[in-house]
Design an enzyme around this catalytic site. Sequence first.
Site, PDB file in Angstrom:
ATOM      1  N   TYR A   1      14.673  13.463 -10.053  1.00 59.34           N
ATOM      2  CA  TYR A   1      13.652  13.305  -9.012  1.00 59.34           C
ATOM      3  C   TYR A   1      13.442  14.672  -8.364  1.00 59.34           C
ATOM      4  O   TYR A   1      14.312  15.157  -7.637  1.00 59.34           O
ATOM      5  CB  TYR A   1      14.174  12.286  -8.007  1.00 59.34           C
ATOM      6  CG  TYR A   1      13.183  11.733  -7.004  1.00 59.34           C
ATOM      7  CD1 TYR A   1      12.720  10.429  -7.128  1.00 59.34           C
ATOM      8  CD2 TYR A   1      12.750  12.487  -5.920  1.00 59.34           C
ATOM      9  CE1 TYR A   1      11.841   9.884  -6.194  1.00 59.34           C
ATOM     10  CE2 TYR A   1      11.857  11.946  -4.992  1.00 59.34           C
ATOM     11  CZ  TYR A   1      11.409  10.649  -5.134  1.00 59.34           C
ATOM     12  OH  TYR A   1      10.541  10.104  -4.210  1.00 59.34           O
TER      13      TYR A   1
ATOM     14  N   GLY B   1       0.809  -1.217   0.000  1.00 59.89           N
ATOM     15  CA  GLY B   1       0.000   0.000   0.000  1.00 59.89           C
ATOM     16  C   GLY B   1       0.841   1.265   0.000  1.00 59.89           C
ATOM     17  O   GLY B   1       0.398   2.324   0.425  1.00 59.89           O
TER      18      GLY B   1
END
Lengths: 575, 575
Positions: A473, A139
């Site tokens: 990033y 998750g």
Amino acid sequence: MYTAKHMKWWGWGDEDIGFDAGAHPGLWPYAKAVLGVEEENVNLPPVSIDAVRLREAIRHERCLAELRLWMRADQICDSRHERLVHAYGKGLRDLFRMRNGMAEGAPDLVVYPENEHDVLMTIRAAAEHDAVVIPFGGGSNIAGCLERSETHRMVMSLDMRRMRRVLAVDKESLTARIEAGVFGPDLEEQLSGYGLTLGHFPDSFLHSTLGGWIATRSAGMQSDKYGKIEDMVIALRMVTPAGVLATRTVPKSSNGIDVNHLCIGSEGTLGVITEATMQVHPRAESRRTHGYLFLDFESGIEAMHDCVRKECTPSMSRLNDSGKTALSMAFKPPSSKLSQAMTRVMKSYLQMKGFNFARACLMLTTFEGSKGDVTRQHRQVSAIHRRFGAVDLGPSSGKSFESTKYDFPHIRDFLMDRGVTSDVSETATVWSNVVPLYRAASTDLSTAIEESGVKPWVGCHISHSYHSGASLYLTFACQQKHGREMQQYLHAKRVVQQSFIDHGATLSHHHAVGTEHLPWLTDDISPVGVLAIAAIKGGLDPGNVMNPGRLRPSIAPLEEWLRVGGEAAVLSAWK
Amino acid sequence: MYTAKHMKWWGWGDEDIGFDAGAHPGLWPYAKAVLGVEEENVNLPPVSIDAVRLREAIRHERCLAELRLWMRADQICDSRHERLVHAYGKGLRDLFRMRNGMAEGAPDLVVYPENEHDVLMTIRAAAEHDAVVIPFGGGSNIAGCLERSETHRMVMSLDMRRMRRVLAVDKESLTARIEAGVFGPDLEEQLSGYGLTLGHFPDSFLHSTLGGWIATRSAGMQSDKYGKIEDMVIALRMVTPAGVLATRTVPKSSNGIDVNHLCIGSEGTLGVITEATMQVHPRAESRRTHGYLFLDFESGIEAMHDCVRKECTPSMSRLNDSGKTALSMAFKPPSSKLSQAMTRVMKSYLQMKGFNFARACLMLTTFEGSKGDVTRQHRQVSAIHRRFGAVDLGPSSGKSFESTKYDFPHIRDFLMDRGVTSDVSETATVWSNVVPLYRAASTDLSTAIEESGVKPWVGCHISHSYHSGASLYLTFACQQKHGREMQQYLHAKRVVQQSFIDHGATLSHHHAVGTEHLPWLTDDISPVGVLAIAAIKGGLDPGNVMNPGRLRPSIAPLEEWLRVGGEAAVLSAWK
């Protein structure tokens, strides 16, 4: 035995492990300064768990009866807590919704398969009774891969964590057959019994699974040595509504279209990966991370590129731009008087050498292998870095990075408690485009945040390099516009993603398409690419059982949030 | 400018270049000895070109009229010669058919596109008028990839050789955008202008194209350094009946299912690859191939594996088993008196060192890079090889290999002239299975040949190694059973392929599925894998325009040949 816990229902990390702000005393003062925060007393914790609004579960009794035929009661859960922890991943919209008690996306049911047969029968039952299955690893996804898109069909979250065994190891061929639900630490612990490692250490390592890594084309911190996850998969098994797709344990083949690659990156839309045979490696005897300080980002990039050109790649090279470097410094644990004094000496020395701390960039570089390898790599890499003006800061900044490297995702929760949004967008491009893209995307992102009337903070690091290019990033933060937090976030997110695409890059290097990147899928893989994926989906999952709405280009899930005045269903539910 | 010529209509190589048997005086005596050939005067040349039976061309006038709208007359050819040279690839069944005047598989038309628009319009016209398009690169495929499966629709061979330009080079990122129809030597010549190389040198290098390599997942001799072709593709464009699939020039991505991999290995069934952006490399300053003699195959394999484990991989390691070693010796050019004398001295020395020439195995190893790299690699590899009992034969056997490396495919024609069948089957497996598979597959293949009543010759080499395993390339030969040549061949081929599959290996490491390997596709990628591929095909090519019959599991095309007594249509046509 390692038992993977669920993360907090409202944020990152184990329920019982909070973010230790005291260990990072410089963080909030730094954030306040760069974001122009004036009011000290901002404190916006999540709502209490009892205040979370949960949609009444859809219960398809005939489907449930079928599940109960072959699974025990503890494998089929519909408690409030189970539904909450499976409601979303950990994207910024996910965190925002949960903190504000909006769990409309929660599944109706959570199923815990214990073997491939359980998975197969769950998917069959779902297909037969028009229910939906969303595979769930840890998750930890932050791109909205676990977003429920259906409100009228029963949605089952298929939580894979009980399928966690290393099934077989071939020490001669260095392959391991592994169940897909295993979490990072558990997997490494099992492999260490054989003296082996997978070598995959994403930021989410503590809270993500092998199956999740494969389904999203994950990249670990040491991808320069071990590759991205798609480079490590030798064979796999994926249960689809049409049956089990299974490939052979062979190093390479010419057997037509490589069907491993239909499963890798499929983001749960075609089936559930139940196991994979992975390339593994002997554990390195020795390992060391050094910090290097570069005069600026550009010279750091040139040094990284030169390492690649010379085929002298350490297992990790993580180059921060000046913003990320300052953040790293602010994130450091408190230091002793002695260490502070040494830092002052170092600083004077560096200033003498011409370093300007507003522009200087920190690179963290990990060497691993035999002791001799580490020494040799360090010597080679240091020689290259020196040629581009860098100073070797030694292993202490490396140790500081190693001790905190899995803490970064906690920062979002910490900042949201204080009315600050922070998130990331990442991409990859060819070497010739790294600097132009960095400049364009950072500028575009800063401008987009300024447009919402607040001061932007944008930083960047490069941590995966390839023969032809590297990842970029971007991390960004700003004070929230109260009542318009998500519109503000989505505006920034949309601008930076569009900037990636406009400048020739890809929608994500390792975070998946999910919901957040769907609007750019057609630009990225062309309309015919999208059509091809829809065709596979139609062939293997004609009932649209598996994670519906994903990998189908759409701006709907995000448009909903951008509308002005709270007309949108979700926003109005929240107001 | 390099102009790619068509190969001989009946065999390997340029029309005007014959196989110089005089340069290999030992070959036929060796073959006669090992195959037990007693009659000296066997001579079975191909039929004359005028005797070749060609089916009357299907002419779809409306489709042709459309092609003529945007292409010049010289781009649309239906001459007898053009149809003949595009009839088949160069598989053993292909050679057999052409030598015997059976060109029923010839296309009705050959189209030479000069740009992507030509390709697009040809495919559109075909789709509209229910015609078939078979993409054609160099026509070198030996797995039956170019086999016509339709007799009632007009079949167009789309010959890509005029699309041969290197369109753009990014020297910083080391990428090159290249049209797919370029042949190996032409490509390397164009890249050498930039000081670059693709590093892809398959045995078919002189007669195969970039698009063909990608569509069949080809491997070059130096794959240990540069990778298999699928590892080199960064982006591509493929024209399908649904439009152009195009991907971005980025080193890595997480944009869902990697659609590059839907095109790679698609064997012409989904569309035509028109261009690809490839990873390229600076040309090595220095290059040297050494021969090593091992006591036996097993110790050679262990040495290869040890090089991989130690990450000390030369750009090529080609290990012959004892059979292949003997063949290599027989294939050597005639040597001088002095060299013969030196060979005798060397032989005595090796016998003294315990070498038994019935078991000894030759490995050819190429080192490349800077002069220093070559020296260092040679030292490291030699140290490993010595530890496994090998003797460094120096660069002379390497030179002999380099001078003849593209000649091997000629041997089949030479032997067929003399009533001998020879062919290959190759696969890949994990290291722990290399020796067991080698023994099982060689034995099964020898037995299958013996069952046809003749003496078998079976040899093997290993020339592509990976972290987890290696390829195994079996070569076999036997005297033909006159009138039953193809049944005899297919029996052997079927047995060896089944042996690969039964022992956990793959149907091919780099020769594609084509027609010859179709019966094993379902075993290799599972029924759901086959279903997934059919779904992509249905989505992108609903009219089944592109290379029909391929990548759809079937034993029909081979069953036809196996029937007893010549009932089969093709066999009876020939009798």
